[in-house]
Scaffold this active site. Structure first.
Site, PDB file in Angstrom:
ATOM      1  N   ILE A  74       0.978  -1.274   0.027  1.00 32.60           N
ATOM      2  CA  ILE A  74       0.048   0.039  -0.098  1.00 32.60           C
ATOM      3  C   ILE A  74       0.978   1.145  -0.071  1.00 32.60           C
ATOM      4  O   ILE A  74       0.558   2.188  -0.774  1.00 32.60           O
ATOM      5  CB  ILE A  74      -0.939  -0.026   1.296  1.00 32.60           C
ATOM      6  CG1 ILE A  74      -1.997  -1.187   1.171  1.00 32.60           C
ATOM      7  CG2 ILE A  74      -1.688   1.329   1.281  1.00 32.60           C
ATOM      8  CD1 ILE A  74      -3.098  -1.532   2.279  1.00 32.60           C
ATOM      9  N   SER A  82      -5.049   2.173   8.833  1.00 30.29           N
ATOM     10  CA  SER A  82      -5.739   1.546   9.916  1.00 30.29           C
ATOM     11  C   SER A  82      -5.940   0.119   9.306  1.00 30.29           C
ATOM     12  O   SER A  82      -5.271  -0.220   8.162  1.00 30.29           O
ATOM     13  CB  SER A  82      -6.509   2.280  10.604  1.00 30.29           C
ATOM     14  OG  SER A  82      -6.771   1.625  11.592  1.00 30.29           O
ATOM     15  N   TYR A  98      -3.356  -7.507  16.772  1.00 29.03           N
ATOM     16  CA  TYR A  98      -2.998  -6.587  15.559  1.00 29.03           C
ATOM     17  C   TYR A  98      -4.431  -5.676  15.488  1.00 29.03           C
ATOM     18  O   TYR A  98      -4.397  -4.374  15.256  1.00 29.03           O
ATOM     19  CB  TYR A  98      -2.968  -7.280  14.258  1.00 29.03           C
ATOM     20  CG  TYR A  98      -3.325  -6.750  13.024  1.00 29.03           C
ATOM     21  CD1 TYR A  98      -1.878  -5.961  12.459  1.00 29.03           C
ATOM     22  CD2 TYR A  98      -4.532  -6.540  12.061  1.00 29.03           C
ATOM     23  CE1 TYR A  98      -1.819  -5.235  11.309  1.00 29.03           C
ATOM     24  CE2 TYR A  98      -4.310  -5.791  10.878  1.00 29.03           C
ATOM     25  CZ  TYR A  98      -3.260  -5.403  10.484  1.00 29.03           C
ATOM     26  OH  TYR A  98      -3.219  -4.651   9.170  1.00 29.03           O
ATOM     27  N   LYS A 148      -5.050  -1.540  15.441  1.00 28.52           N
ATOM     28  CA  LYS A 148      -5.708  -0.926  14.413  1.00 28.52           C
ATOM     29  C   LYS A 148      -6.970  -0.056  14.986  1.00 28.52           C
ATOM     30  O   LYS A 148      -7.395   0.806  14.532  1.00 28.52           O
ATOM     31  CB  LYS A 148      -6.141  -1.685  13.223  1.00 28.52           C
ATOM     32  CG  LYS A 148      -4.889  -2.480  12.748  1.00 28.52           C
ATOM     33  CD  LYS A 148      -4.041  -1.373  11.994  1.00 28.52           C
ATOM     34  CE  LYS A 148      -2.839  -1.899  11.069  1.00 28.52           C
ATOM     35  NZ  LYS A 148      -1.853  -0.857  10.529  1.00 28.52           N
TER      36      LYS A 148
HETATM   37  N1  LIG Z   1      -2.315  -5.901   3.128  1.00 26.01           N
HETATM   38  C1  LIG Z   1      -3.682  -6.026   3.721  1.00 26.01           C
HETATM   39  O1  LIG Z   1      -4.217  -6.813   3.614  1.00 26.01           O
HETATM   40  C2  LIG Z   1      -3.652  -4.872   4.953  1.00 26.01           C
HETATM   41  C3  LIG Z   1      -5.258  -4.628   5.343  1.00 26.01           C
HETATM   42  C4  LIG Z   1      -5.203  -3.479   6.245  1.00 26.01           C
HETATM   43  C5  LIG Z   1      -4.373  -2.735   6.652  1.00 26.01           C
HETATM   44  N2  LIG Z   1      -3.208  -3.027   6.046  1.00 26.01           N
HETATM   45  C6  LIG Z   1      -2.111  -2.169   6.659  1.00 26.01           C
HETATM   46  O2  LIG Z   1      -1.438  -1.556   5.334  1.00 26.01           O
HETATM   47  C7  LIG Z   1      -0.204  -0.913   5.970  1.00 26.01           C
HETATM   48  C8  LIG Z   1       0.598  -1.462   5.040  1.00 26.01           C
HETATM   49  O3  LIG Z   1       0.978  -2.744   4.902  1.00 26.01           O
HETATM   50  P1  LIG Z   1       1.074  -3.759   3.487  1.00 26.01           P
HETATM   51  O4  LIG Z   1      -0.060  -4.712   3.538  1.00 26.01           O
HETATM   52  O5  LIG Z   1       1.444  -2.649   2.431  1.00 26.01           O
HETATM   53  O6  LIG Z   1       2.426  -4.532   3.975  1.00 26.01           O
HETATM   54  P2  LIG Z   1       3.895  -5.018   2.999  1.00 26.01           P
HETATM   55  O7  LIG Z   1       3.724  -4.999   1.724  1.00 26.01           O
HETATM   56  O8  LIG Z   1       4.353  -5.835   3.873  1.00 26.01           O
HETATM   57  O9  LIG Z   1       4.595  -3.448   3.324  1.00 26.01           O
HETATM   58  C9  LIG Z   1       5.007  -3.069   4.567  1.00 26.01           C
HETATM   59  C10 LIG Z   1       5.761  -1.686   4.496  1.00 26.01           C
HETATM   60  O10 LIG Z   1       6.315  -1.260   5.717  1.00 26.01           O
HETATM   61  C11 LIG Z   1       7.473  -1.348   5.732  1.00 26.01           C
HETATM   62  N3  LIG Z   1       7.863  -1.609   7.359  1.00 26.01           N
HETATM   63  C12 LIG Z   1       7.616  -2.982   7.848  1.00 26.01           C
HETATM   64  N4  LIG Z   1       8.159  -2.802   9.518  1.00 26.01           N
HETATM   65  C13 LIG Z   1       8.687  -1.418   9.570  1.00 26.01           C
HETATM   66  C14 LIG Z   1       9.650  -0.997  10.559  1.00 26.01           C
HETATM   67  N5  LIG Z   1       9.899  -1.581  11.646  1.00 26.01           N
HETATM   68  N6  LIG Z   1       9.714   0.266  10.326  1.00 26.01           N
HETATM   69  C15 LIG Z   1       9.857   1.135   8.987  1.00 26.01           C
HETATM   70  N7  LIG Z   1       9.008   0.343   7.829  1.00 26.01           N
HETATM   71  C16 LIG Z   1       8.619  -0.838   8.295  1.00 26.01           C
HETATM   72  C17 LIG Z   1       8.171  -2.444   4.849  1.00 26.01           C
HETATM   73  O11 LIG Z   1       9.648  -2.011   4.609  1.00 26.01           O
HETATM   74  P3  LIG Z   1      10.785  -2.774   5.453  1.00 26.01           P
HETATM   75  O12 LIG Z   1      10.602  -3.947   5.517  1.00 26.01           O
HETATM   76  O13 LIG Z   1      11.767  -2.286   4.466  1.00 26.01           O
HETATM   77  O14 LIG Z   1      11.049  -1.949   6.694  1.00 26.01           O
HETATM   78  C18 LIG Z   1       7.190  -2.057   3.788  1.00 26.01           C
HETATM   79  O15 LIG Z   1       7.516  -0.862   2.946  1.00 26.01           O
HETATM   80  C19 LIG Z   1       0.293  -1.679   7.313  1.00 26.01           C
HETATM   81  O16 LIG Z   1      -0.069  -0.701   8.338  1.00 26.01           O
HETATM   82  C20 LIG Z   1      -1.031  -2.781   7.298  1.00 26.01           C
HETATM   83  O17 LIG Z   1      -1.307  -2.988   8.785  1.00 26.01           O
HETATM   84  C21 LIG Z   1      -2.697  -3.897   5.472  1.00 26.01           C
END
Ligand SMILES: NC(=O)c1ccc[n+]([C@@H]2O[C@H](COP(=O)([O-])OP(=O)(O)OC[C@H]3O[C@@H](n4cnc5c(N)ncnc54)[C@H](OP(=O)(O)O)[C@@H]3O)[C@@H](O)[C@H]2O)c1
Length: 258
Positions: A13, A137, A148, A152
Site C-alpha cells: 500500500i 488502519s 493487531y 488498528k
Molecule cells: N495488506 C492487507 O491486507 C492490509 C489490510 C489492512 C491494513 N493493512 C495495513 O497497511 C499497511 C501497509 O501494509 P502492506 O499490506 O502494504 O504491507 P507490506 O507489503 O508488507 O509493506 C510493509 C511496508 O512497511 C515497511 N515496514 C515494516 N516494518 C517496518 C518498520 N519496523 N519500520 C519501518 N518500516 C517498516 C516495509 O519495509 P521494510 O521491511 O524495508 O522496513 C514495507 O515498506 C500496514 O499498516 C498494514 O497493517 C494491510
C-alpha cells in the site's frame, strides 16, 4: 510543488501511495528499513515521474529512529504537506502463544510511531494552515481479532481524535481502513490466505486512489470497497457479544489451519 512523506514506502500500500502521489506531482520522502529497496523506489519515482524522492531509512520500532523521521517532518525549511503513516506488519500467532517482545514491537510501529509522527507533522501543518495526515488502519480494527486488530482500533480512534482537534485549521486527518489487500504483508507474517474468497481481496492502487479522493473530501474514516463498507456498517450495529463470538470463531479456525 508539495511534498509527501510515506512510511513503509517500499512495498504494498505504501508503494502504491508513492506512485500515485508522484504521478500527481508530489515530491516524496520515502521511509522504510531496507535502504537498497528505498534506493530502487527512489530511482523509479524520479525517472518515471520527474519528482524528488528523498530517502530516510528508519526502523519505526526504534525510538531514536522514529525521532529522526519526526525531526524531518518538523523541519520548517523543507515543509511536508502530506504524511502517510503506513508502515506495518501482521503476526500469525495469538497473544498468549507468541513473544511479548513481538507484541511490543507491533505496538511501537502500529501505534507509537503513528502517534509521534502525526504530532510532528500536524503542528507545523496547523501553523501553516494546510496539510493532511493519513493513518493506514484496517477493517480489522472494527472487530476483536487479535492484538493487531486492537492496535488498528487504536489507530482509527486516535485519528478521529486528531481530526476533531484539527477542525477549522485547514489540516485534515483520515484513517484509511482497508480489508484484505494483495501486498507482501501476509507472506511476511506467514499467514495462509489460500482459503480467502476472491471477492474479499482489494488492489492497493485502486484503494489508494479512493483514499486520496476521501482525503480531498475531508472524510475522517475511509473504508475502500463496497463489500467492506457493508461489513463495517454491520459490525457497528450488531450486538458486540455476537461480533466477539464470530471473531473468536474466525480466529480459532485461522489458527487451526495455520
Ligand atoms: N495488506 C492487507 O491486507 C492490509 C489490510 C489492512 C491494513 N493493512 C495495513 O497497511 C499497511 C501497509 O501494509 P502492506 O499490506 O502494504 O504491507 P507490506 O507489503 O508488507 O509493506 C510493509 C511496508 O512497511 C515497511 N515496514 C515494516 N516494518 C517496518 C518498520 N519496523 N519500520 C519501518 N518500516 C517498516 C516495509 O519495509 P521494510 O521491511 O524495508 O522496513 C514495507 O515498506 C500496514 O499498516 C498494514 O497493517 C494491510
Amino acid at each position: 510543488m508539495s511534498t509527501a512523506l510515506v512510511t513503509g514506502a517500499t512495498a504494498g500500500i505504501g508503494l502504491a501511495f508513492c506512485r500515485e502521489l508522484a504521478e500527481r506531482g508530489h515530491d516524496l520522502v520515502l521511509v522504510a528499513r531496507d535502504r537498497a529497496r528505498l534506493e530502487n523506489v527512489s530511482d523509479e519515482l524520479s525517472a518515471t515521474y520527474k519528482v524528488g524522492a528523498e530517502i530516510l531509512a528508519a526502523d519505526l520500532s526504534d525510538r531514536a529512529q522514529v525521532q529522526r523521521v519526526a525531526d524531518r517532518l518538523a523541519d520548517a525549511t523543507r515543509p511536508v504537506d502530506l504524511l502517510v503513516n503506513n508502515a506495518g506488519f501482521g503476526m500469525s500467532h495469538s497473544f498468549l502463544g507468541g513473544d511479548l517482545a513481538d507484541e511490543e514491537r507491533m505496538l511501537d510501529v502500529l501505534c507509537r510511531a503513528v502517534l509521534v509522527l502525526s504530532r510532528a507533522a500536524a503542528l507545523p501543518m496547523r501553523a501553516r494552515g494546510h496539510g493532511a495526515v493519513v493513518n493506514v488502519s484496517s477493517v480489522a480494527g472494527f472487530a476483536p481479532m487479535g492484538t493487531y486488530a486492537a492496535a488498528k482500533a487504536w489507530c482509527t480512534a486516535f485519528t478521529e481524535v486528531l481530526a476533531a482537534e484539527l477542525v477549522g485549521s485547514g489540516v485534515t486527518a483520515t484513517a484509511l481502513c482497508p480489508g484484505f489487500t494483495h501486498t507482501e504483508l501476509h507472506a511476511r507474517a506467514d499467514l495462509d490466505m489460500s482459503r480467502l474468497p476472491d471477492f474479499l481481496w482489494l488492489e492497493a492502487d485502486r484503494l489508494v486512489r479512493d483514499c486520496l479522493d476521501d482525503v480531498s473530501a475531508g472524510k475522517v474514516v475511509s473504508v475502500p470497497g463496497a463489500q467492506y463498507k457493508l461489513l463495517v456498517a454491520a459490525l457497528q450495529v450488531l450486538p458486540r457479544g455476537l461480533v466477539r463470538r464470530a471473531s473468536g470463531t474466525v480466529a480459532s479456525v485461522r489458527r487451526r489451519h495455520g
